[in-house]
Design a protein around this motif. Sequence first.
Motif, short mmCIF file in Angstrom:
data_model
loop_
_atom_site.label_atom_id
_atom_site.label_comp_id
_atom_site.label_asym_id
_atom_site.label_seq_id
_atom_site.Cartn_x
_atom_site.Cartn_y
_atom_site.Cartn_z
N LEU A 14 39.32 33.88 50.84
CA LEU A 14 38.54 34.42 49.72
C LEU A 14 39.12 33.98 48.38
O LEU A 14 38.38 33.68 47.45
CB LEU A 14 38.48 35.94 49.81
N ALA A 15 40.44 33.92 48.29
CA ALA A 15 41.07 33.49 47.04
C ALA A 15 40.73 32.03 46.73
O ALA A 15 40.65 31.64 45.57
CB ALA A 15 42.58 33.66 47.13
N GLY A 16 40.51 31.23 47.78
CA GLY A 16 40.18 29.83 47.59
C GLY A 16 38.70 29.54 47.45
O GLY A 16 38.29 28.39 47.38
N ALA A 17 37.88 30.59 47.42
CA ALA A 17 36.43 30.41 47.30
C ALA A 17 36.08 29.78 45.96
O ALA A 17 36.74 30.04 44.95
CB ALA A 17 35.72 31.75 47.46
N PRO A 18 35.05 28.93 45.95
CA PRO A 18 34.62 28.34 44.68
C PRO A 18 34.26 29.42 43.65
O PRO A 18 33.76 30.49 44.01
CB PRO A 18 33.36 27.55 45.06
N GLY A 19 34.53 29.14 42.41
CA GLY A 19 34.29 30.13 41.37
C GLY A 19 35.42 31.13 41.37
O GLY A 19 36.50 30.90 41.90
N SER A 20 35.18 32.26 40.81
CA SER A 20 36.23 33.27 40.70
C SER A 20 35.76 34.57 41.34
O SER A 20 34.83 35.19 40.87
CB SER A 20 36.54 33.49 39.21
N LEU A 21 36.40 34.94 42.44
CA LEU A 21 36.13 36.22 43.09
C LEU A 21 37.30 37.14 42.80
O LEU A 21 38.45 36.76 43.01
CB LEU A 21 36.04 36.06 44.61
N ARG A 22 37.04 38.33 42.32
CA ARG A 22 38.11 39.32 42.17
C ARG A 22 38.21 40.03 43.52
O ARG A 22 37.33 40.77 43.92
CB ARG A 22 37.79 40.32 41.08
N VAL A 23 39.31 39.76 44.23
CA VAL A 23 39.51 40.27 45.58
C VAL A 23 40.60 41.34 45.55
O VAL A 23 41.71 41.09 45.07
CB VAL A 23 39.89 39.13 46.55
N LEU A 24 40.28 42.52 46.07
CA LEU A 24 41.20 43.65 46.08
C LEU A 24 41.48 44.05 47.52
O LEU A 24 40.57 44.15 48.34
CB LEU A 24 40.60 44.83 45.31
N ASP A 25 42.74 44.31 47.82
CA ASP A 25 43.16 44.64 49.18
C ASP A 25 43.42 46.14 49.29
O ASP A 25 44.51 46.62 49.00
CB ASP A 25 44.42 43.84 49.54
N GLY A 26 42.39 46.90 49.66
CA GLY A 26 42.55 48.31 50.00
C GLY A 26 42.50 49.33 48.89
O GLY A 26 42.46 50.52 49.17
N ALA A 27 42.49 48.91 47.64
CA ALA A 27 42.45 49.88 46.53
C ALA A 27 41.85 49.22 45.29
O ALA A 27 42.02 48.03 45.07
CB ALA A 27 43.84 50.40 46.22
N VAL A 28 41.18 50.04 44.50
CA VAL A 28 40.61 49.58 43.24
C VAL A 28 41.35 50.27 42.10
O VAL A 28 41.29 51.50 41.99
CB VAL A 28 39.10 49.91 43.15
N PRO A 29 42.08 49.51 41.27
CA PRO A 29 42.73 50.13 40.11
C PRO A 29 41.70 50.81 39.20
O PRO A 29 40.55 50.40 39.13
CB PRO A 29 43.39 48.94 39.40
N LYS A 30 42.13 51.86 38.52
CA LYS A 30 41.21 52.66 37.69
C LYS A 30 40.48 51.85 36.62
O LYS A 30 39.37 52.16 36.27
CB LYS A 30 41.97 53.81 37.03
N ASP A 31 41.11 50.83 36.09
CA ASP A 31 40.51 50.08 34.99
C ASP A 31 39.62 48.92 35.45
O ASP A 31 39.06 48.20 34.63
CB ASP A 31 41.59 49.55 34.06
N VAL A 32 39.45 48.73 36.76
CA VAL A 32 38.66 47.62 37.28
C VAL A 32 37.20 48.03 37.42
O VAL A 32 36.88 49.05 38.03
CB VAL A 32 39.22 47.13 38.63
N LEU A 33 36.34 47.21 36.84
CA LEU A 33 34.89 47.42 36.93
C LEU A 33 34.28 46.32 37.77
O LEU A 33 34.84 45.23 37.88
CB LEU A 33 34.28 47.41 35.53
#
Length: 135
Positions: A14-33
Amino acid sequence: MTARAHADAVLGLLAGAPGSLRVLDGAVPKDVLPPYVLLYFADADPELVDSTPMDGQSERFVLRAYVHSVGGNSAAARALGDRVRTALLDQVPTVAGRVCWPIRREEGQPPQRDESTGTLVMDRVDVYRLESVPA
């Protein structure tokens, strides 16, 4: 063989996918939309009659990735899900000491509406499976 090594292989694809994917492993920080992709992993050691070794040791390992494609609307969630599918489906990742099969998509759900935070987000869930045996 570890669940972490298999999860890292999926995260790496997923990190190597074309373009930019914001990938999170198991948790979403409070400031992430949104948009982002949130993953949870579950592992299994199936005992399959046709693949049980003579010594009785488990060899096959299965990792399921529960992928949440979260967007600000339904179209955004679908678009993220499509990008995840392109990055994972049929890919054969590398896991040290293991032979991996191509990643398969086991199931998917349409985006679900969530307004619990006061802001609309749409969450599409897809389940991908990675299996391996010792090299």
